[in-house]
Design a protein around this motif. Structure first.
Motif, PDB file in Angstrom:
ATOM      1  N   PHE A  40      -5.121  -3.438   6.623  1.00  0.00           N
ATOM      2  CA  PHE A  40      -4.458  -2.832   5.473  1.00  0.00           C
ATOM      3  C   PHE A  40      -4.079  -3.934   4.495  1.00  0.00           C
ATOM      4  N   THR A  41      -4.296  -3.704   3.208  1.00  0.00           N
ATOM      5  CA  THR A  41      -3.879  -4.654   2.176  1.00  0.00           C
ATOM      6  C   THR A  41      -3.199  -3.892   1.045  1.00  0.00           C
ATOM      7  N   ASP A  42      -2.299  -4.567   0.356  1.00  0.00           N
ATOM      8  CA  ASP A  42      -1.809  -4.042  -0.921  1.00  0.00           C
ATOM      9  C   ASP A  42      -1.181  -5.175  -1.719  1.00  0.00           C
ATOM     10  N   LEU A  43      -0.802  -4.844  -2.954  1.00  0.00           N
ATOM     11  CA  LEU A  43      -0.236  -5.826  -3.874  1.00  0.00           C
ATOM     12  C   LEU A  43       1.284  -5.742  -3.841  1.00  0.00           C
ATOM     13  N   ARG A  44       1.918  -6.891  -3.688  1.00  0.00           N
ATOM     14  CA  ARG A  44       3.366  -6.950  -3.782  1.00  0.00           C
ATOM     15  C   ARG A  44       3.760  -6.822  -5.255  1.00  0.00           C
ATOM     16  N   GLY A  45       4.756  -5.968  -5.515  1.00  0.00           N
ATOM     17  CA  GLY A  45       5.262  -5.806  -6.877  1.00  0.00           C
ATOM     18  C   GLY A  45       4.435  -4.890  -7.754  1.00  0.00           C
ATOM     19  N   PHE A  46       3.468  -4.187  -7.164  1.00  0.00           N
ATOM     20  CA  PHE A  46       2.592  -3.366  -7.998  1.00  0.00           C
ATOM     21  C   PHE A  46       3.319  -2.150  -8.567  1.00  0.00           C
ATOM     22  N   THR A  47       4.207  -1.525  -7.777  1.00  0.00           N
ATOM     23  CA  THR A  47       4.882  -0.324  -8.258  1.00  0.00           C
ATOM     24  C   THR A  47       5.699  -0.624  -9.513  1.00  0.00           C
ATOM     25  N   ALA A  48       6.467  -1.716  -9.475  1.00  0.00           N
ATOM     26  CA  ALA A  48       7.252  -2.089 -10.648  1.00  0.00           C
ATOM     27  C   ALA A  48       6.350  -2.442 -11.822  1.00  0.00           C
ATOM     28  N   ALA A  90      -1.130  -1.163  11.483  1.00  0.00           N
ATOM     29  CA  ALA A  90      -1.675  -2.042  10.450  1.00  0.00           C
ATOM     30  C   ALA A  90      -0.971  -1.808   9.121  1.00  0.00           C
ATOM     31  N   ALA A  91      -0.710  -0.546   8.793  1.00  0.00           N
ATOM     32  CA  ALA A  91      -0.024  -0.229   7.540  1.00  0.00           C
ATOM     33  C   ALA A  91       1.397  -0.791   7.531  1.00  0.00           C
TER      34      ALA A  91
END
Length: 395
Positions: free
Chosen positions: A204-212, A328-329
């Motif tokens: 699992f991957t995602d971007l830190r700070g993407f929501t803001a 993983a999430a």
């Protein structure tokens, strides 16, 4: 004219099949005596009915047909020959006594030529040869037409198969690397789409700070960041031959060891994650210059899941369902910027080419018991430095 047609057009009289129809035996013997010495294959019948029976059981190139016969006369026999689709194009030469009235009636019933009694032998053979060549050319055209229709049907079938393969390939490439999707289409085996259980390694991957970032940026700017991010990570997913479960905004889920088996699934997953981190580092520098503060985190777990096709007609996806995906999430959610967090089984599957450190037991949301978590810092290169990636992609 084709080579086959030229060959038939110059065909010698040998092999030309002639059916002689006359109720008088002496006339039949005469025609045998005239034609056979010149290589014609002659069969004779004494009546129109017998001639029709003969045509039903053997191939003939030309019919020499007497007009005056008891029972079915020559006119009626000719009319029946021309009225049958199987013999409609068979040349018929009417052997007449004389007179334009007989010839006119012969034309009306479909006769192709005439020979007047007493006939000239050279003229008779010339007419038979000419009509035989026409018949053979017609047969060639018919055979070529049938072959062309058969070829067209086969071509249509192949095109339909290729279209189906392309549609199947397009569907499979939504979650498989192009090379794996191609192998599955080539084999024709899609049994893996049915529900089954398999030990997989999930990333699992995602971007830190993407929501803001998304809340304060213009939609076009958000889409531009996602486009670069997805392109960079998607290329690596296919390069490492992972199975792409989904893209969801800034989140991405990939797993290894299904459908294609992967003996080094943990190592391959970690190498892909480290390459992704490097690639996103390059993107993050560009984003930072534009005023966007975005980081990248990864969580990797290994365990059993149930896999198969989910969705509805016209919109199918390939999914993995099980605790391993949740772990993983949650590891991904717990990861700080540039952290790659892995479960104990993933750490156990790595060789000495990786530097890792234990972060101890961690409480993960939705997971009943604390999990021993490890951080992968990087790879150890041939000169002993940390973070030097090997040149070869596949371990």
């Amino acid at each position: 004219m084709t080579a086959a047609a030229e060959e038939l057009a110059t065909l010698p009289p040998g092999g030309v099949r002639v059916l002689v129809v006359d109720d008088l035996e002496q006339n039949r013997k005469l025609l045998h005596a005239v034609l056979e010495p010149h290589g014609f294959v002659v069969r004779s019948e004494a009546s129109g009915a017998a001639a029709l029976d003969a045509l039903a059981e053997c191939a003939v190139d030309v019919v020499l047909l007497d007009v005056l016969m008891p029972g079915l006369d020559g006119y009626e026999t000719c009319a029946r020959i021309k009225g049958d689709p199987r013999t409609a194009m068979l040349p018929v030469v009417m052997v007449t006594a004389s007179g334009s009235r007989e010839r006119l009636r012969a034309l009306e019933v479909g006769a192709d030529d005439f020979v007047t009694k007493p006939f000239d032998q050279a003229e008779l053979m010339a007419r038979v040869r000419s009509l035989a060549r026409v018949k053979r050319l017609h047969d060639t055209v018919v055979a070529q037409t049938v072959a062309l229709e058969r070829w067209n049907a086969e071509l249509e079938s192949r095109v339909a198969e290729q279209v189906a393969d392309l549609e199947r390939l397009s569907r499979l490439r939504r979650f498989l690397s192009p090379q794996i999707a191609g192998l599955i289409v080539e084999s024709g085996d899609e049994s893996f789409l049915e529900s089954h259980r398999r030990d997989i390694t999930t990333v699992f991957t995602d971007l830190r700070g993407f929501t803001a970032f998304a809340e304060t940026s213009e939609p076009e700017e958000t889409m531009s960041v996602l486009r670069d991010y997805h392109a960079a990570l998607g290329e690596l997913v296919f390069r490492y031959e992972g199975t792409l479960e989904h893209f969801a905004g800034d989140g991405l889920m990939v797993f290894f060891n299904d459908p294609p088996p992967c003996a080094d699934a943990p190592e391959r997953a970690v190498r892909m994650a480290l390459d992704m981190r490097d690639r996103v580092d390059e993107l993050a520098d560009h984003w930072h210059r534009q005023g966007h503060d975005l980081g990248f985190g990864v969580g990797i777990a290994q365990g059993y899941a149930t896999l198969g096709r989910v969705g509805f007609e016209g919109r199918w996806d390939y999914a993995a369902i099980g605790t391993v995906t949740n772990v993983a999430a949650r590891l991904c959610a717990a990861a700080a910027t540039r952290q790659v967090l892995v479960s104990p089984r993933v750490r156990a599957g790595l060789d000495d080419g990786f530097e890792t450190r234990s972060l101890g037991p961690m409480e993960l949301r939705g997971i009943s018991r604390p999990l021993e978590v490890h951080e992968v810092i990087g790879t150890i290169g041939t000169i002993g430095t940390i973070g030097t990636r090997q040149q070869e992609v596949d371990p």
